[in-house]
Write a protein that holds these residues in place. Structure first.
Motif, PDB file in Angstrom:
ATOM      1  N   ASN B 272       0.996  -1.364   0.181  1.00  0.00           N
ATOM      2  CA  ASN B 272       0.204  -0.135  -0.028  1.00  0.00           C
ATOM      3  C   ASN B 272       0.726   1.453   0.011  1.00  0.00           C
ATOM      4  O   ASN B 272       0.548   2.214  -0.797  1.00  0.00           O
ATOM      5  CB  ASN B 272      -0.966   0.211   1.307  1.00  0.00           C
ATOM      6  CG  ASN B 272      -1.937  -0.992   1.210  1.00  0.00           C
ATOM      7  OD1 ASN B 272      -2.402  -1.157  -0.192  1.00  0.00           O
ATOM      8  ND2 ASN B 272      -2.766  -1.411   2.338  1.00  0.00           N
ATOM      9  N   ILE B 273       1.812   1.180   0.695  1.00  0.00           N
ATOM     10  CA  ILE B 273       2.662   2.535   1.061  1.00  0.00           C
ATOM     11  C   ILE B 273       3.529   2.710  -0.179  1.00  0.00           C
ATOM     12  O   ILE B 273       3.830   1.733  -0.894  1.00  0.00           O
ATOM     13  CB  ILE B 273       3.272   2.676   2.120  1.00  0.00           C
ATOM     14  CG1 ILE B 273       4.546   1.329   2.181  1.00  0.00           C
ATOM     15  CG2 ILE B 273       2.308   2.379   3.411  1.00  0.00           C
ATOM     16  CD1 ILE B 273       5.302   1.407   3.561  1.00  0.00           C
ATOM     17  N   SER B 274       3.828   3.898  -0.233  1.00  0.00           N
ATOM     18  CA  SER B 274       4.725   4.440  -1.377  1.00  0.00           C
ATOM     19  C   SER B 274       6.059   3.932  -1.135  1.00  0.00           C
ATOM     20  O   SER B 274       6.521   3.675  -0.115  1.00  0.00           O
ATOM     21  CB  SER B 274       4.774   5.820  -1.457  1.00  0.00           C
ATOM     22  OG  SER B 274       5.470   6.433  -0.588  1.00  0.00           O
ATOM     23  N   GLN B 275       6.935   3.947  -2.399  1.00  0.00           N
ATOM     24  CA  GLN B 275       8.486   3.438  -2.296  1.00  0.00           C
ATOM     25  C   GLN B 275       9.182   4.142  -1.208  1.00  0.00           C
ATOM     26  O   GLN B 275       9.921   3.580  -0.528  1.00  0.00           O
ATOM     27  CB  GLN B 275       8.920   3.694  -3.556  1.00  0.00           C
ATOM     28  CG  GLN B 275      10.480   3.216  -3.690  1.00  0.00           C
ATOM     29  CD  GLN B 275      10.459   1.893  -3.546  1.00  0.00           C
ATOM     30  OE1 GLN B 275       9.964   1.008  -3.955  1.00  0.00           O
ATOM     31  NE2 GLN B 275      11.550   1.354  -2.841  1.00  0.00           N
ATOM     32  N   LYS B 276       8.807   5.563  -1.299  1.00  0.00           N
ATOM     33  CA  LYS B 276       9.686   6.233  -0.450  1.00  0.00           C
ATOM     34  C   LYS B 276       9.346   5.946   1.193  1.00  0.00           C
ATOM     35  O   LYS B 276      10.028   6.007   1.981  1.00  0.00           O
ATOM     36  CB  LYS B 276       9.463   7.875  -0.765  1.00  0.00           C
ATOM     37  CG  LYS B 276      10.008   8.430  -1.506  1.00  0.00           C
ATOM     38  CD  LYS B 276       9.687   9.768  -2.071  1.00  0.00           C
ATOM     39  CE  LYS B 276      10.473  10.049  -3.292  1.00  0.00           C
ATOM     40  NZ  LYS B 276       9.753  11.266  -4.120  1.00  0.00           N
ATOM     41  N   SER B 277       7.937   5.593   1.405  1.00  0.00           N
ATOM     42  CA  SER B 277       7.750   5.302   2.628  1.00  0.00           C
ATOM     43  C   SER B 277       8.104   3.980   3.072  1.00  0.00           C
ATOM     44  O   SER B 277       8.538   3.824   4.267  1.00  0.00           O
ATOM     45  CB  SER B 277       6.023   5.195   2.621  1.00  0.00           C
ATOM     46  OG  SER B 277       5.441   6.347   2.428  1.00  0.00           O
TER      47      SER B 277
END
Lengths: 195, 853
Positions: B272-277
């Motif tokens: 779910n979370i973005s790559q950066k997260s």
């Protein structure tokens, strides 16, 4: 291949199977009862329909390929000997078997035979190589519909390119073995048969 | 505060540790830290004459332990963990019970035999209590030592899994025996034992349930954080910690809760979370865990110096050391004996040796022993000393020797290598094959249940807990392929972009790779272009590096290309979290919309000049109808972008111009998106005669647009809204660039916008052939030419022709330099257009007024 289709398992047959597959006596009788329960025609052999009746196989993406692997080339019946021979590929390698590898024929559950079983699932035309088309077919079965054909194509390309050593754009068995040399095939291609 | 101080002390030492590889390759970091802690504690003791710092159990359990457990749970190789769950559970539950009872009883026996100092006042219960806290294998110590030993994964996961899961047993045993000791042997009834057994199930299963519950919540929450990417990592940490606290609060096993929360949520959270997260979560978690670990070992060392808490008894210490080693080994052998009957791959003798020897004790035992009540447990001081010795012995002696032992025994090491596509693919196939074979054999074993679980997960859980976009793209084979491609691209780029020849990239074993890697990189770029699932950062890197050799002009273009995209959301972001927050997934749509709006706006500009443009084709007609046309189509066109609110306002009533402006102002406050939409209108409204006349003069003087073209006397609207001028710039700026970003994609949008504009702009009465042709003009980008052609007519037609002609000429002046330059210099073009806009649009108002009056 045991030509006779007997519905009863005789002792000498058990001994032969034991020798050929390495299964224990109790495992053989247990599997025989499974065999007969699958055998709806009660003629001592299994047909493709018998396998297809297993509900879970219908939802296994590789189900049909695996069913086909039970049947010798050109035949559509498999007897108990053949059935056991195929299953023997998945018998775990036991400690005492490692030592006696040198003499005698290679056991069915050796690493190489396990890999060969998997290889044959890909190699539809049995030319000893997995071509891009064959790989694509398997990929299509295993990945979800959400991956586009183009993406699948690039995955297939990449897979072949990764494994291909002689530049023929196909994966030979040797290349297949090489590419999986770090994988614990002995464990990952074995199931525990009840004693 | 003491933690901070310790941190400050530790950091330089850590650096030294990491720098001196030779030392750390032999001595585990945990040993060095303990020794360092001892040294520091000694210094403090020598200086202050008393031990200042202590490893406080509260601090340990509330702050130091959770990050380590979360880290180990979250990054637990879940497949491996569940593959071996049977063995892990056996060792964790049976093994710990066995260790506690045997160690406790044996020590009690030793005590009864009179071998211990008479000062050790302890009964059976006290020794069992001590046994329960000393027998649990410690996750922190195991992790610290085993991570450096690199034994094979199965062995590692069994020892480590055991150390994590035995927490429930330890906690229950500790609490039960503690209460027994407090009650005194006489008060204990049979029901109390039963309660103890029941509480074990409650604590372990309850802790697991809490963990699963929070894992579910966490996954669900991250599904909806698309618009608040920045706090995604925070959710991960917060919920995991809340799980820990919640379990702790109701005295369930908090370690189990966090472990299972981490294991179970990972799959969904990562999707779910973005790559950066993802990167943030990973590094923050690792950092927190290793700082906690550092602090724990340091404080173990420092605490050990505090002799006021010590009471030495040689028999107790030696006896404990001997018994925990002995019973650990016996327990492991016995359990493995049973387990091997059920295991596919049996654990051999070497594995058993490593497992026995790897049973390290650590800070959990120390914290638990510190927590004992001296009033109730009379022998606490002896126990503390023994625990410290045991911990030090296991961490230092066993930690030091386990590596040589592993090498000597030739334990199968793990070889860490990145998964190749082939391995991933074929292992998937293996899983399917095994599941099918189990079905055929009719024995529902592990693979059967795993298959069932995966289907359940696919059908329900993933759909519930994963974002639609993530769910759709989720496929493990694809993931591996994608990662490999990224890796290739990065290495490709690192080796110098396209200069790199195939040979450099080609792996020795893959002769045919060269051409393919090239194509895989292009694939990557193409796919990233579609915005499917890619991280912008990666693409940026790839592109920027690749473009290195491009001309500086290209860089200017590229820089300006990206600006609006990044710039805009950020502005919104600052303005408001919730309102009109445009999600990245809708980026494309948003681009289209912006594009369309801008095109409308542009067309309006063109429309104002269209009379001139087209008059070159039908001069006579235009002269006749000039005024009529100018007034009629303008009103609808002006209303159109304005939105529904103003659509119904007939143009005749629009005369009180300022009223309209203010109403728009209110609207635009509510949303910035709308504000941008409204710009066209605003400019129309603010026009006055004076401004126009004031503008014409500088406009005619300046061929090249420059700041001095800005009207010297601001309009009423401008006085009220000082930002309006900037807004104009921005709007056009975006528009000109948008066209450049997506010229091909937007072809359709172009046409749509044109057709939509036609329908809006041309009232039924006036709609006709010539007008259609006029609208086609901008599409063909004939603007500069046609404007310059139209110049003479313009002056004859309109009241303020000189300004228009000048400013449009300024454009046509720049264009001869080469259409290319105009293309490549959005900034310049922007400025020009920005300057033109107010002028041209203000002219419309003149028409309105004129016709109205």
């Amino acid at each position: 291949m045991g030509s006779r289709a007997s519905t009863l398992l005789r002792d000498e047959e058990i001994e032969e199977i034991k020798k050929e597959t390495g299964f224990s006596h109790s495992q053989i009788t247990r599997l025989y009862s499974r065999f007969t329960s699958l055998d709806k025609g009660e003629n001592g052999t299994l047909s493709r329909e018998d396998f297809q009746r297993i509900p879970e196989l219908a939802i296994n993406p590789l189900g049909d390929r695996i069913i086909n692997a039970f049947f010798p080339e050109g035949e559509d019946q498999v007897n108990f000997r053949g059935f056991m021979r195929t299953l023997a590929h998945f018998r775990p390698i036991e400690d005492n078997e490692k030592s006696k590898d040198q003499n005698g024929p290679e056991p069915l559950n050796s690493r190489s035979n396990k890999l060969h079983f998997a290889f044959r699932l890909y190699d539809l035309d049995k030319d000893g190589r997995i071509s891009r088309d064959e790989l694509l077919q398997v990929l299509r079965m295993m990945v979800g519909v959400n991956i586009s054909d183009e993406q699948l194509g690039s995955i297939a390309d990449r897979t072949i390119q990764e494994a291909d050593q002689d530049g023929d754009s196909a994966i030979s068995f040797a290349e297949f073995v090489k590419v999986l040399e770090k994988v614990d095939v002995e464990q990952k291609m074995s199931i525990r048969f009840l004693h | 505060p003491c933690a901070c101080l310790a941190d400050a002390l530790i950091l330089p030492f850590l650096l030294v540790f990491h720098l001196s590889r030779k030392v750390t390759s032999i001595v585990p970091e945990s040993c060095l830290l303990i020794l360092l802690g001892l040294g520091l504690g000694g210094i403090v003791l020598a200086v202050a004459k008393k031990a200042e710092y202590q490893l406080e159990p509260n601090m340990f359990f509330l702050f130091l332990l959770p990050p380590i457990v979360l880290d180990s749970g979250y990054f637990m190789p879940s497949r491996l963990f569940f593959d071996n769950i049977g063995a892990i559970l056996t060792y964790a539950v049976v093994g710990t019970l066995w260790n506690s009872f045997t160690t406790g009883s044996a020590l009690w026996g030793l005590h009864r035999a009179g071998l211990m100092d008479p000062g050790v006042e302890a009964g059976l219960m006290d020794f069992l209590l001590f046994g329960s806290l000393i027998s649990a294998v410690d996750p922190v110590a195991v992790l610290a030592v085993f991570e450096e030993v690199h034994v094979n994964e199965t062995l590692f996961i069994i020892v480590f899994g055991e150390s994590l899961l035995n927490d429930a047993v330890t906690v229950v045993l500790y609490k039960v025996f503690n209460s027994f000791v407090e009650l005194g042997p006489a008060q204990i009834h049979a029901t109390d034992y039963m309660k103890g057994v029941a509480s074990f199930f409650l604590v372990s299963l309850g802790g697991t349930a809490v963990g699963l519950l929070f894992a579910f919540l966490l996954a669900l929450i991250t599904r909806f954080t698309k618009r608040v990417r920045i706090i995604e990592p925070l959710f991960v940490f917060l919920l995991a910690y809340v799980a820990y606290l919640a379990a702790e609060m109701v005295s369930l096993s908090s370690i189990l809760a966090v472990t299972f929360c981490g294991i179970c949520c990972k799959k969904y959270v990562e999707a779910n979370i973005s790559q950066k997260s993802r990167t943030t979560v990973k590094y923050t978690m690792k950092t927190l865990a290793s700082s906690s670990e550092t602090i724990i070992f340091m404080f173990l060392g420092i605490s050990a110096v505090d002799t006021s808490k010590w009471a030495w008894d040689t028999a107790l210490v030696l006896g404990t050391l001997f018994f925990i080693l002995l019973f650990r080994a016996v327990g492991v052998v016995l359990q493995t004996c049973v387990l091997n009957r059920f295991r596919l791959i049996p654990l051999d003798r070497i594995d058993q040796v490593v497992m026995s020897y790897g049973g390290l004790r650590g800070a959990v035992a120390f914290a638990l022993v510190i927590l004992l009540d001296r009033e109730k447990v009379k022998a606490k001081d002896y126990f503390v000393a023994t625990t410290i010795v045991v911990v030090f012995f296991t961490v230092i002696v066993q930690g030091l020797t386990i590596k040589p032992l592993v090498t000597w025994l030739k334990v199968k090491r793990s070889d860490h290598h990145k998964p190749t596509l082939n391995e991933e693919l074929h292992e998937h196939a293996f899983d399917h094959i095994l599941a099918a074979v189990e079905d055929i054999v009719g024995h529902h074993g592990y693979h059967y249940w795993r298959d069932k679980w995966e289907q359940f997960d696919k059908k329900y859980l993933s759909q519930l807990l994963m974002r639609k976009s993530a769910y759709r793209l989720r496929d493990e084979i694809w993931d591996v392929y994608y990662k490999l491609n990224i890796r290739d691209a990065i290495s490709f780029v690192d080796q110098g972009g396209h200069v790199l020849s195939a040979a450099k990239l080609a792996l020795p074993s893959m002769p045919s790779r060269t051409s393919m890697s090239e194509s895989s990189v292009t694939n990557l770029l193409r796919e990233s272009g579609s915005g499917a699932c890619l991280d912008l950062q990666v693409i940026d890197t790839v592109r920027s590096r690749r473009d290195k050799e491009d001309a500086a002009m290209h860089h200017v273009l590229r820089g300006s290309l990206y600006k609006p995209r990044r710039h805009k959301p950020r502005r919104r972001y600052k303005a408001s979290y919730s309102r009109h927050f445009i999600s990245p997934d809708k980026q494309e749509r948003q681009d289209k919309e912006i594009f369309r709006q801008n095109m409308k706006r542009r067309l309006e500009t063109f429309k104002s000049t269209k009379h001139n443009v087209c008059s070159s084709k039908s001069k006579a007609r235009l002269k006749e109808k000039g005024r009529k046309k100018a007034s009629a189509p303008q009103t609808p066109a002006r209303d159109a972008p304005n939105g529904k609110t103003h659509r119904n306002v007939p143009w005749q009533e629009a005369a009180p111009v300022l009223v309209m402006v203010s109403s728009e102002e209110e609207e635009s406050d509510s949303s910035e998106t709308e504000r941008e939409d409204d710009e066209g209108i605003v400019f129309i409204a603010r026009a006055t005669n004076e401004v126009l006349q004031g503008k014409t003069t500088p406009g005619s003087l300046d061929v090249c647009p420059s700041p001095c073209i800005i009207p010297p006397s601001p309009t009423l609207a401008e006085k009220e809204l000082p930002w309006k001028g900037d807004q104009a710039d921005l709007a056009v700026y975006i528009s000109s660039e948008t066209t450049k970003i997506v010229p091909v994609d937007m072809q359709k949008a172009w046409n749509q916008s044109i057709s939509s504009l036609e329908s809006i702009a041309s009232p039924p009465g006036i709609e006709g052939g010539p007008q259609h042709r006029r609208f086609a003009c901008p599409v063909l980008e004939e603007q500069p030419q046609s404007v310059s052609q139209a110049m003479p007519e313009q002056s004859s037609c309109f009241q303020f022709p000189s300004h228009i002609s000048k400013s449009s000429r300024s454009q046509s002046d720049s264009s001869p330099d080469g259409a290319e330059q105009q293309e490549l210099q959005p900034l310049m073009a922007t400025e020009e257009q920005g300057r033109i806009l107010p002028a041209t649009e203000s002219r419309w108002l003149m028409f309105n007024r004129a016709s109205h009056l």
